[in-house]
Design an enzyme around this catalytic site. Sequence first.
Site, short mmCIF file in Angstrom:
data_model
loop_
_atom_site.label_atom_id
_atom_site.label_comp_id
_atom_site.label_asym_id
_atom_site.label_seq_id
_atom_site.Cartn_x
_atom_site.Cartn_y
_atom_site.Cartn_z
N ASN A 37 2.21 1.54 4.38
CA ASN A 37 2.52 0.28 5.11
C ASN A 37 2.18 0.40 6.60
OD1 ASN A 37 5.42 -1.86 5.75
ND2 ASN A 37 3.34 -2.49 5.32
N CYS A 58 -1.53 0.92 7.35
CA CYS A 58 -2.98 0.63 7.46
C CYS A 58 -3.36 -0.63 6.67
CB CYS A 58 -3.81 1.81 6.98
SG CYS A 58 -3.59 3.32 7.97
N ARG A 59 -3.42 -0.50 5.35
CA ARG A 59 -3.99 -1.59 4.55
C ARG A 59 -3.08 -2.80 4.42
NH1 ARG A 59 -5.21 2.20 -0.42
NH2 ARG A 59 -3.33 3.12 0.51
N SER A 60 -1.82 -2.59 4.01
CA SER A 60 -0.98 -3.78 3.74
C SER A 60 -0.60 -4.55 5.00
CB SER A 60 0.24 -3.44 2.87
OG SER A 60 1.11 -2.55 3.51
N CYS A 117 0.86 -1.19 0.00
CA CYS A 117 0.00 0.00 0.00
C CYS A 117 0.89 1.23 0.00
CB CYS A 117 -0.97 -0.02 1.17
SG CYS A 117 -0.20 0.07 2.80
N ASP A 139 -8.22 3.82 0.75
CA ASP A 139 -7.28 4.31 1.76
C ASP A 139 -8.09 4.82 2.97
OD1 ASP A 139 -5.44 5.65 3.29
OD2 ASP A 139 -4.59 6.80 1.63
P1 4NP Z 1 -1.89 2.84 3.99
O1 4NP Z 1 -2.56 4.19 4.53
O2 4NP Z 1 -1.33 3.17 2.63
O3 4NP Z 1 -3.03 1.91 3.93
O4 4NP Z 1 -0.83 2.47 5.01
C1 4NP Z 1 -1.89 5.43 4.54
C2 4NP Z 1 -1.02 5.72 5.55
C3 4NP Z 1 -0.40 6.96 5.58
C4 4NP Z 1 -0.66 7.89 4.60
C5 4NP Z 1 -1.55 7.58 3.59
C6 4NP Z 1 -2.16 6.35 3.56
N1 4NP Z 1 -0.03 9.15 4.65
O5 4NP Z 1 -0.35 9.99 3.79
O6 4NP Z 1 0.80 9.41 5.52
#
Ligand code: 4NP
Length: 158
Positions: free
Chosen positions: A12, A14-16, A9, A126
Amino acid sequence: MSVGVLFVCLGNICRSPTAEAVFRRQVADAGLAARVRIDSAGTGAWHLGKAPDARAQAAARQRGYDLSALRARRVHAGDFSDFDYLLAMDRENLAVLQRMQPAGGRARLALALDFAPAAALREVPDPYYGGPEGFAQVLELLEAAGAGLLEELRGRLP
Ligand code: 4NP
């Protein structure tokens, strides 16, 4: 013979990591833990070394998954030869992987939800800037993707 799966993702956190924990459990429940290597990584670098987002951890804990030991890392060139599948959460991250893939990289690049054809969405949204319902939706989608992926791997592992 073993197979490697890397979930990808943006951050790294939240989703992955959620995908990693969900699939790790599905694979263990299927008795295939010794045959499938599972990891997660991000295409962005904002959260390197951090544990998963507290909201992702809380939503996962409610469904029995423990994300606390995971730490964010970035995708690197070696991942394209170390893993058989690099599964992106959305098209933006898939496009980053497609640009990064070294010539001759053996990994198959796809969207995680390609393995959940019956799901209502093709990308895992997201959840970072939304509310807790986003994190619950991430879990639901990734449980479906993991189940479909497990079926595919059962066919590959003799
Ligand atoms: P992820 O979520 O890609 O599922 O881990 C996010 C975590 C942080 C950010 C965006 C999405 N960020 O912009 O910091």
